[in-house]
Scaffold this active site. Structure first.
Site, mmCIF file in Angstrom:
data_model
loop_
_atom_site.group_PDB
_atom_site.id
_atom_site.type_symbol
_atom_site.label_atom_id
_atom_site.label_comp_id
_atom_site.label_asym_id
_atom_site.label_seq_id
_atom_site.Cartn_x
_atom_site.Cartn_y
_atom_site.Cartn_z
ATOM 1 N N CYS A 15 0.868 -1.171 0.000
ATOM 2 C CA CYS A 15 0.000 0.000 0.000
ATOM 3 C C CYS A 15 0.912 1.230 0.000
ATOM 4 C CB CYS A 15 -0.865 -0.008 1.246
ATOM 5 S SG CYS A 15 0.165 0.029 2.716
ATOM 6 N N HIS A 61 6.484 -6.798 7.463
ATOM 7 C CA HIS A 61 6.389 -8.215 7.822
ATOM 8 C C HIS A 61 6.751 -9.053 6.607
ATOM 9 C CE1 HIS A 61 4.766 -7.532 11.717
ATOM 10 N NE2 HIS A 61 3.739 -6.872 11.263
ATOM 11 N N CYS A 109 3.264 5.815 8.645
ATOM 12 C CA CYS A 109 2.271 6.150 7.611
ATOM 13 C C CYS A 109 1.460 7.367 8.065
ATOM 14 C CB CYS A 109 1.340 4.964 7.389
ATOM 15 S SG CYS A 109 0.052 5.362 6.194
ATOM 16 N N GLU A 163 1.119 -1.473 15.758
ATOM 17 C CA GLU A 163 0.410 -0.218 15.458
ATOM 18 C C GLU A 163 -0.469 0.189 16.639
ATOM 19 O OE1 GLU A 163 -2.037 0.089 11.781
ATOM 20 O OE2 GLU A 163 -3.391 1.236 13.058
ATOM 21 N N THR A 199 -5.757 0.591 11.723
ATOM 22 C CA THR A 199 -6.011 0.862 10.292
ATOM 23 C C THR A 199 -6.358 -0.393 9.495
ATOM 24 O OG1 THR A 199 -3.653 0.656 9.830
ATOM 25 C CG2 THR A 199 -4.502 2.882 10.160
ATOM 26 N N ASN A 248 -2.798 -7.877 8.399
ATOM 27 C CA ASN A 248 -3.734 -7.587 7.304
ATOM 28 C C ASN A 248 -3.825 -8.759 6.335
ATOM 29 O OD1 ASN A 248 -2.396 -6.668 4.527
ATOM 30 N ND2 ASN A 248 -1.037 -6.037 6.172
ATOM 31 N N SER A 299 2.225 -5.902 2.836
ATOM 32 C CA SER A 299 3.687 -5.930 2.924
ATOM 33 C C SER A 299 4.312 -6.956 1.973
ATOM 34 C CB SER A 299 4.108 -6.186 4.370
ATOM 35 O OG SER A 299 3.339 -7.195 4.933
HETATM 36 S S1 SF4 Z 1 -2.530 2.933 7.094
HETATM 37 FE FE1 SF4 Z 1 -1.438 1.033 6.895
HETATM 38 S S2 SF4 Z 1 -2.533 0.000 5.239
HETATM 39 FE FE2 SF4 Z 1 -3.067 2.151 5.094
HETATM 40 S S3 SF4 Z 1 -1.640 3.080 3.650
HETATM 41 FE FE3 SF4 Z 1 -0.828 3.312 5.733
HETATM 42 S S4 SF4 Z 1 0.519 1.589 6.048
HETATM 43 FE FE4 SF4 Z 1 -0.820 1.104 4.335
#
Ligand code: SF4
Length: 285
Positions: free
Chosen positions: A13, A42, A99, A129, A168, A226, A268
């Site tokens: 992502c 990961h 992120c 997270e 998330t 995820n 990932s």
């Molecule tokens: S919140 Fe997590 S899944 Fe969404 S773009 Fe950021 S790293 Fe990727």
């Protein structure tokens, strides 16, 4: 005619790509030791490749105390507030690859926490997270809720205002279900659905592909939450769903008798691994 459908949303992502690119850039410019605070993603293959380029994984501030001063890269999952302070105190530089969507949650919970709200994080309490998000709240007024049972047992003073956020990568339907259980208790709640679109899009596409195919392959690291969720979603739609880390985990004989195969991958999973799986399945067809 046999068919392979590869999800467009499979793989890195935006946030993970940004974090991985940051580490490669730092490694290329390397003037001092480079550390990532926890594995950058990961994915063992990517972590090993970075190790070859001199990037070391450190898992705690204590570990960093024993190491030479250098640059510490914070991965996309983010970290607790105190980790930034402790790293700085050790005289190391920080490159923050958290992120932006996770940083936004840190800001939300910090603000609401300061305003006296009780914070409920819907997510997996042992995921980095979530541990990071918790570290921006008042620990005495924060709960992590992952299951319907935990939501059912949740009880605080009725006067206490609540702010609910989500990990998330949490499943959207499950988030709504857990929020409803808490809402029915009559609290004054501010709900902020902080599930990232990248996750939702990947889940929706995976569900739709899994519903059309005879077999589904979900690619991702063993510890990637995820990817585990993607697997659950696909398995619900398609009994023949396989969880693999690389093409080596595939038992290709499983695909002899199927007409179409779907492929998706967690956030990932690098593109080359997705391509390898696709090529191997195609060769078998
Ligand atoms: S919140 Fe997590 S899944 Fe969404 S773009 Fe950021 S790293 Fe990727």
């Amino acid at each position: 005619m046999k068919q392979i459908i590869v999800a467009k949303s499979a793989g890195f992502c935006f946030g993970v790509k940004r974090a991985v690119d940051t580490v490669y850039e730092q490694a290329a410019e390397k003037k001092e030791p480079i550390y990532t605070y926890g594995p950058i993603i990961h994915n063992e293959a990517v972590v090993e490749d970075l190790e070859k380029r001199g990037v070391k994984v450190i898992n705690s501030v204590d570990e960093l105390k024993q190491a030479e001063k250098g640059t510490v890269i914070i991965r996309s999952h983010g970290v607790e507030k105190k980790v930034y302070d402790e790293i700085k105190e050790l005289g190391c530089n920080i490159v923050d690859a958290t992120c932006p969507f996770v940083l936004k949650i840190h800001k939300i919970v910090e603000k609401y926490s300061n305003e006296g709200y009780y914070i409920v994080i819907i997510g997996n309490g042992s995921h980095p997270e979530v541990l990071g998000i918790k570290g921006w709240c008042d620990p005495k007024h924060t709960s992590v809720i992952e299951t319907a049972e935990e939501a059912g047992n949740f009880k605080i003073s009725p006067e206490q205002k609540i702010c609910i956020v989500s990990q998330t990568t949490f499943n959207n339907n499950k988030f709504k279900e857990l929020v409803e259980i808490i809402q029915k208790k009559g609290y004054n709640i501010n709900v902020l659905n902080t599930i990232c679109n990248a996750t939702e899009e990947r889940q929706t596409e995976a569900r739709s592909i899994a519903a059309q195919v005879d077999a589904m392959i979900v690619i991702g690291g063993r510890h990637s939450s995820n990817t585990q969720k993607l697997f659950e979603i696909c398995k619900n739609e398609c009994e023949n769903t396989y969880y693999v880390q690389t093409y080596k985990d595939l038992d290709l004989s499983e695909f002899n008798s199927v007409d179409n195969v779907g492929i998706t991958a967690g956030a990932s999973t690098p593109n080359n691994i997705i391509e390898e799986v696709q090529t191997n399945v195609r060769n078998e067809f």
